[in-house]
Design a protein around this motif. Structure first.
Motif, short mmCIF file in Angstrom:
data_model
loop_
_atom_site.label_atom_id
_atom_site.label_comp_id
_atom_site.label_asym_id
_atom_site.label_seq_id
_atom_site.Cartn_x
_atom_site.Cartn_y
_atom_site.Cartn_z
N CYS A 195 38.85 43.23 51.30
CA CYS A 195 37.65 43.98 50.92
C CYS A 195 36.42 43.36 51.57
CB CYS A 195 37.51 43.98 49.39
SG CYS A 195 35.83 44.23 48.79
N PRO A 316 30.65 42.84 48.56
CA PRO A 316 31.03 43.41 47.26
C PRO A 316 30.10 44.50 46.73
CG PRO A 316 29.91 41.32 46.91
CD PRO A 316 29.92 41.56 48.40
N CYS A 370 33.99 39.28 46.21
CA CYS A 370 34.78 40.52 46.02
C CYS A 370 36.00 40.26 45.16
CB CYS A 370 35.30 41.02 47.37
SG CYS A 370 34.17 42.08 48.23
N SER A 374 34.79 42.15 41.51
CA SER A 374 35.11 43.58 41.60
C SER A 374 35.59 44.08 40.25
CB SER A 374 36.18 43.83 42.68
OG SER A 374 35.63 43.61 43.95
N GLN A 400 41.07 37.72 49.91
CA GLN A 400 39.73 37.44 50.42
C GLN A 400 39.69 36.10 51.12
OE1 GLN A 400 39.08 40.80 49.74
NE2 GLN A 400 37.01 39.96 49.97
#
Lengths: 458, 458, 458
Positions: A195, A316, A370, A374, A400
C-alpha cells in the motif's frame, strides 16, 4: 378454438408489449450508463489534470525551499538544478520512463510498452495523456528532491547526468513494482498487497535515499564539520522564500494526495482533510520538539515539520481516519527533528536542507504507517489490509516493510553506484576555490543578488 | 367480419404499444441529452474558470520575472506597472474591449455588441461570464508583457495611458480577427483558416511587438550602451524571484493552453502534455546554446528558454504531436538566445527582460509552426490545415504568414503611433536624475528593500 | 357477452401497455435524475475542493504581504505566526470549531454536533469532508489576518494561545449565526435574512476587529509615535514579496468568492467577474486617492486597495451586478486609504500592515453594500433582499447593520477580553531589548536573511 386462438393472440400482444417496454428500459439503462460514463470520465480528466498542475507547481516550492535554506552564493545554481531536473526529467520520462513504469510486464519487474505514447485519437487515448501529465509531474517531484541534499558542492554537469537516470530508470522501475497496474503493468509489490497510495515510498523515499547516497558520495560542504568533527550550522539566506516554498508545497500536495484518486468524486475531500491534518500536526510537533531540545521554537524545523507530515501521510492518506492522520503527522513532525539531528551529528552526513530526513525517513514512516493505521471503517471491508492498531495483525505491516526495504535497497544502492560512476567520469564535486566563491559564479558566471551587499558566511 | 374487426383491434393495440414505447424512447433520449448537456456545460464552466484563475496567476509570474531580471532601484515601479496594467486592463476590456473582440461584426474587422455584458439570468448568460473572465485574463497577459521591455525608464503616467489603449483597442481588435467567432464575431483571419489555438500571435506577439515599439521609442537605459556602442549587461537583482516567476508562468500556462479548449474533456491532458514538453525542450536548448556561445550554462537564458518554448507551443499546442512539441520547443529555446543577442548587439534595442524575443519572436515562430507541424493524425482529417512537414503543402503556412504579418504590422505600427503620441503629450521617459536614482524613489517615493545595503549597479 | 369480455380484455391490454410504458418512463426519469444528481455532486466536490485549495494558498499570500510590509528583523517571527495559526487553527477547528459552527442548534446561538466528523462511508459522508476542508481554510483565513495588525511586538507564545481561541470559539460561533444552515445549524442572523455570501463579516471583519483589539492592547511599536505623538512610517523591507502576496491573495480569492457557491455551475463565472472587477477598481481608486493626498502614486496603498476591493466584494459578490461591483470596489479603494490614515494619525493605533482597515473596515463596508447594491435582476425576484439603491428600501440595509454591528461587538469585545487575559497570564508583548533587536533573534534564535547587510530601521 377461436377462444384459444384469441387468448393466444392477446397473450402475444401483452407479452410483446412487455418485451418492447423492457427492451426500451434496457436500452435506456445502457444510454444512461454510457452518458454517465462519458461525463464521469470528463470529470476525472478535469480533476486529474488540475491535480497534475498543482503537483507541477511543487517544483516552485522545492526551488524556493532549497534556495532559501542554503547560501546566497549558491542560489542561482540550485535554481538551475531545479529547472533542469524537471525539464530533463519530463523528456526522459516521456521517452523511456513512462513505458518502463506502466507498460505491460511479464514478471512484474518493469514494463515494456507505451513508450512516447503516440496515439491521439481512439479509445482511451485522451485519458492516457491526462495520466501521462499526472505521472510526469510525479517523476519530476522525485527528481528534484535530490538537489537539496546535494546542494552547495555538486558539479552542474554531474547533476544533469543524474537527472536523466532518475527519471528514465531509477524512479520508473521502482514505480512499476508498486503502481504499474494503474495502466498496463502489474508489479511484484502490488501483487503482494503493498500500500502506497500517493507515493511516500515511490516518490519521496526514492528521492530521499538517492539524496542520501549523493550526500555521502560528495562529502560535507567545506566548514560544515570543524576540526573537532562537530557540525556547524550553515544558515539559510532567505527564510521568507523557504517559507513561501513550504506553503507552495502544502498547496501542491492537495494535488498530490487527493489527485492520486484520479477520480472526481467525494474521496477528494476526504483525502484533502487527512492530508491537511497531518501537515498541521507535523508543523506543530516539530515546533514543540525543537522548542524542547533547543529552547526556542525553530522556524526551519517547523517548516520541515509540515513537510514531514505531508510526506508521511502520502502513503496512508486514503485508508486512515482523520484521527489516524493526526497521529501519523505528529509522529512525523517529531521524527524529522530527531532525524535531522541524527544525520547531522551522528552520521555526520551533510544534508543542507534536511531532504533525507523529510523525504527518506518520513517517507519510510508513512509507508509503515499504512500497516499500522489503515482502518476497517475506511477500507469498507475487514481483511488483510487493516493495520496493526486497528486489529489487522502484522500482515499488512510485513508487506509494508518489504516494500520500504526494497525501496531503500534499490534507491540507495543504485544511488551509490550512479554517483560513483559519475564521480569517476564527469566528476561529482566542484573545486575548493569554486565552492568557497560560490557555485553561482563558478558554474554559471552570475550572482543571484546583483547589487546587494552580502557577507561570506562560510 | 368480427374476425377482421378483432384483428384490426389487435393490430391497433400492438402498433399503439410500439408507438408508445418508441415515443417514450425518444422522450428518454431527449431527457438524457438535456441532462448530459447541462452537466457538460457545468464541467466546462468549472474547467474554464479554473483555467482562467491559473492564467490570472501569470500576472504574479510576470511581476516576479520582470522584477527579478531588472534593478533593485526600479522594483516598486515595475510591480506597480504590473498591478495597474491588469487593473486598468480589466475595466477597459470589460467596458470596451470584450465587445470589440467578440461582438457581432459585418466585415470581420471588429465586433460591436456585448459591451459590459449585463444580462445575468437567461440562456447562456452564465457561460458568458465564464467566457468573459477567461478572456479578461488573456487581455491582461498581453498588456503586462510590455512593461518588461520598457522597464527602468518609462514614466508611470505614460504607462497608465498605454494600459487603457492596449486592453480597450489594440489587443481586442486583432483578437476579433482571429478569435471573434468564439462568441458572436467572425474575423477575417479566421475566415482564411488562420490557426492560433491559444494565442502565440493574439496574445504574445501582440505584447512583444508593442514592447519593441515602446523600447525603440524610449531608447536604451543609461549606461546600457557604452561610448563604443557595445552593450553592457545591466544585471537583474533577484534571480530567485525571477525563477519563481518562471515557475509560476509555467504553472499558469496549464490554464492558458489546455484552458483554451474551454471544454472539460480529454483534450485537456493532451494539450497539457504538448505544452509541458515544449517548455522542457525550450529550457534545455536555451541552456545548451547559451553554454556553447558563452562557455557557461546561463540561468537567465535557460529560464527565458522555458518561456520561449511555452510561447511557441501556444498556437500549435492543439494540432501537433508530442514529437512535434519537442521540435517546436527546442527551436524556440535556441531562437530566444539568438534573438536576445541580435536585438541587444545588432539592433541595439534595450529590452531589459528579453520580452520582445520571448513573446514577439517566439510568438511568431509558434504561429508559423502551426503551418509546419500540424498533423493529420491529430486533426483527425486530412486537408488544408495539415502542416508542411506532415504533407500539407504550403497552404496553411501561407495563411500563418499572413496572420503573423498582420499581427506585426498592427501591433508594431500602432505601438509606434501610440508611444509617439504619449511622448508628445504626457511624456514617455523619466528624467536622467530620476533614472539614475531609480524610479522607485522618483515615481513612488519609496524603496523596495528598506534597510538593505544595495550598491548602485549603473 | 363475449364481445364485452373481449373488449375488456383488449382494454386491459392497451391500458396495461400504457401503464407499463408510463412506469418505464417514470423509472427512466428517476434513473436520469439519480445519475444527474450523482454526477453533479461529483462536479460540486471537484469545484469546492479546488476552491478550498486556492483559499488555502491565501495563507502564502498573507505570509508574504505581512512579511514584506514589515521589518526584516521580524520576518521569521511573522512567518512562524502564519504557519502556526493555520496549523493550530486546522486542528482546533476540526475538533471543536466545525461542530460549533455547523452543528444542530436550538436557539441559533451555536451548534452542538458534528465534532471531529468520523463517519467515512454512507450517505453524505463524502460531501461532509469536502465541506470541512473548505470551511477549515476559511477559518484559517480569519485567524491569519490578526498577525498583521499585531506584527513586530507580540510574544510568540501569546499568539499561539490566541490561535486556539479564534478557530475553536470566536470565529465559529459568529459563523454559526450567519452560515450555520449550510449544514445542520440555523443561526439567528440568517433567520433575520442577513446576507454575507462569502464572508466580508464572517471572515474578514472578524479578523480585522480582533486585530484592532490586539493592536490596541499591545500599544504601538517602539518609534512608531515620536515625542510629538506624530506617526512615523516604519517601512516594509520587501515590497516584491508584499506584491507577490497580493497577487497570491487575488488568485486565492477566486476560490474564496466563487467557491462559496459550493456548486459547480455557471454562477462561478459570474462571481469571478464581480470579484475581479471590484479588486481592479479598488487598486485603481486607492492609487488615485493616495496620489491626490500624497503627491505620488503609493504602491503599498495600491496593493492594499486591491485587497480592499476584494474584501468588500466578498459579501455582495453573488447578488450585485458587474456595475455594482465596480462601485463597491472603487469605494473600498478610497476607503482603505482614508481608514489607514485615520487609524494611524487620529486613533494612533499601530497596525503595521493596515489589516484593520483592509479587513475590518472594508469588510464592514462590503457587508453594508449588500443592503445597498443587491439587485433584483440578479436575485431573480423582487423582494426584501433588494438593496436600497435598487429600489429595495431600508429593510435589507437594516439587517446588514445588525449583522455588522453584532460582528464588531462580538469580535472586538471578545478580542479585548482575550488579549487582556493573555496579557495577565502568558504576557502579550516582548521586552524592549527584544523588540529593538528583532523578534527573529529573540523568539526564534535566527535571522531571516543570513549574510545580508541590513541596517536597523527603527
Amino acid at each position: 378454438m377461436r377462444k384459444v386462438m384469441l387468448m393466444t393472440l392477446l397473450l402475444c400482444v401483452v407479452c410483446g408489449g412487455r418485451a418492447l417496454a423492457q427492451e426500451s428500459v434496457s436500452a435506456t439503462e445502457t444510454a444512461i450508463a454510457a452518458a454517465k460514463d462519458e461525463l464521469q470520465t470528463n470529470i476525472n480528466v478535469v480533476w486529474t489534470c488540475v491535480a497534475a498542475f498543482l503537483v507541477f507547481f511543487m517544483q516552485a516550492g522545492f526551488a524556493m525551499v532549497e534556495t532559501g535554506f542554503t547560501q546566497a552564493k549558491n542560489a542561482v545554481n540550485i535554481l538551475m538544478k531545479n529547472l533542469m531536473d524537471f525539464s530533463i526529467g519530463t523528456i526522459a520520462f516521456f521517452l523511456i520512463g513512462f513505458g518502463l513504469m506502466f507498460g505491460a510486464t511479464k514478471y512484474g519487474l518493469f514494463g515494456w510498452s507505451d513508450f512516447a505514447i503516440k496515439n491521439v485519437l481512439g479509445d482511451g487515448a485522451h485519458w492516457n495523456y491526462s495520466f501521462l501529465i499526472f505521472q510526469t509531474v510525479f517523476a519530476g517531484t522525485a527528481a528534484t528532491i535530490v538537489s537539496g541534499a546535494m546542494a552547495g558542492r555538486t558539479k552542474f554537469r554531474a547533476y544533469l547526468v543524474y537527472s536523466v537516470f532518475i527519471c528514465a530508470f531509477i524512479y520508473p522501475i521502482f514505480g512499476s513494482w508498486a503502481w504499474g497496474s494503474l495502466l498496463n503493468g502489474n508489479g511484484w509489490l502490488e501483487k503482494l498487497g503493498f500500500c502506497d497510495f500517493a507515493g511516500s515510498s515511490v516518490v519521496h523515499s526514492i528521492g530521499g535515499w538517492l539524496g542520501l547516497a549523493g550526500a555521502i558520495m560528495l562529502g560535507p560542504r567545506l566548514g560544515k564539520y570543524g576540526p573537532d568533527k562537530k557540525p556547524k550550522a550553515i544558515l539559510g539566506h532567505n527564510i521568507p522564500l523557504a517559507a513561501l516554498g513550504v506553503f507552495i508545497l502544502w498547496f501542491g500536495w492537495f494535488g498530490f494526495n487527493p489527485g492520486s484518486t484520479t477520480v472526481g468524486n467525494g474521496e477528494i475531500g476526504r483525502v484533502a482533510v487527512t492530508t491537511n491534518l497531518a501537515a498541521a500536526a507535523g508543523a506543530i510537533m516539530a515546533m514543540v520538539v525543537s522548542w524542547l531540545k533547543g529552547k526556542k521554537p525553530d522556524a526551519s524545523m517547523s517548516l520541515n515539520g509540515a513537510l514531514a507530515g505531508l510526506v508521511a501521510i502520502t502513503a496512508p492518506c486514503y485508508t486512515i481516519t482523520p484521527m489516524g492522520a493526526l497521529a501519523i503527522g505528529s509522529i512525523a513532525g517529531a521524527l524529522v527533528v530527531l532525524s535531522v539531528l541524527f544525520i547531522d551529528e551522528v552520521l555526520k552526513v551533510d544534508d543542507p536542507v534536511g531532504a533525507v530526513s523529510v523525504h527518506g525517513v518520513c517517507g519510510l514512516w508513512g509507508t509503515l504507517a499504512c500497516g499500522l493505521f489503515s482502518a476497517e471503517a475506511v477500507l469498507g471491508t475487514a481483511g488483510e489490509n487493516t493495520g496493526l492498531f486497528y486489529g489487522g495483525g502484522f500482515g499488512q505491516l510485513g508487506v509494508q516493510l518489504v516494500g520500504a526495504g526494497a525501496c531503500f535497497v534499490w534507491a540507495f544502492g543504485l544511488g551509490l553506484l550512479l554517483f560513483y560512476a559519475i564521480k569517476k567520469t564527469v566528476g561529482l564535486r566542484v573545486t575548493i576555490e569554486e565552492e568557497l566563491k560560490g557555485l553561482d559564479i563558478g558554474e554559471h558566471g552570475m550572482e543571484a543578488y546583483s547589487g546587494f551587499q552580502i557577507f561570506s558566511t562560510t
